[in-house]
Scaffold this active site. Structure first.
Site, PDB file in Angstrom:
ATOM      1  CB  ALA A  67     -24.514  70.522  -9.022  1.00  0.00           C
ATOM      2  CG  ASP A  68     -23.327  74.332  -3.493  1.00  0.00           C
ATOM      3  OD1 ASP A  68     -22.155  74.682  -3.729  1.00  0.00           O
ATOM      4  OD2 ASP A  68     -23.805  74.248  -2.339  1.00  0.00           O
TER       5      ASP A  68
END
Length: 184
Positions: A67-68
């Site tokens: 994730a970012d």
């Protein structure tokens, strides 16, 4: 339940996965976090995909989650503040206004299928006085946070309302991730 590989060192993402009873091991991705994308939703999708692919190459046949998260204001990404003055400028700009938090998520399943998506949450800030902003900055909490605040900590005092997934603002749209992982 399967054990997944979390391609992130984020303590907040670890807490969220544990909260949902998801078994995981941590193997942070070691990538250059650059992208040619410019729209916040595309930036986070591209970076999460790069992280997931990097970790998946060393762990074939395993489920990888990456994730970012970014904070965006007027379609401009606000990173972590360089110093206290930068934090003050960011928080002053957000004061009394609504901004967006985007998280891109990539899940690579055991067969190597790649599923990338993003989630957006609107965050409305109170009109925060310069004194309150400086007091918050003095806590040092904003210094390692995108957008210079952490909604799950003391930064919650700055936030008037949110529209969307609270956990997305923390760093992972947990309910959507759970559904994608377990086809629920």
């Amino acid at each position: 339940m399967m054990e997944i590989i979390l391609a992130s060192g984020s303590p907040r993402r670890r807490e969220l996965l544990s909260q949902a009873g998801i078994d995981y091991i941590v193997k942070p991705a070691d990538i250059d976090e650059n992208t040619k994308e410019t729209l916040p939703s595309k930036v986070v999708e591209d970076l999460s995909k790069s992280k997931a692919i990097a970790v998946s190459k060393d762990n074939p046949g395993r489920v990888v989650l990456a994730a970012d998260t970014v904070v965006a204001f007027d379609n401009r990404i606000l990173g972590k503040p360089k110093d206290e003055e930068d934090a003050f400028e960011m928080l002053s700009a957000l004061s009394g206004r609504t901004h967006q938090v985007y998280t891109g998520v990539t899940i690579i399943d055991e067969a190597g299928n790649v599923n990338t998506f993003s989630e957006c949450t609107d965050v409305e800030m109170y009109e925060n006085s310069p004194e309150l902003i400086r007091s918050y900055i003095a806590s040092k909490e904003p210094m390692d946070k995108a957008g210079a605040y952490g909604i799950q900590g003391l930064g919650a005092i700055l936030v008037k309302s949110i529209s969307g997934d609270f956990n997305n603002v923390v760093g992972l749209p947990l309910a959507k991730v759970y559904r994608e992982l377990y086809n629920k």
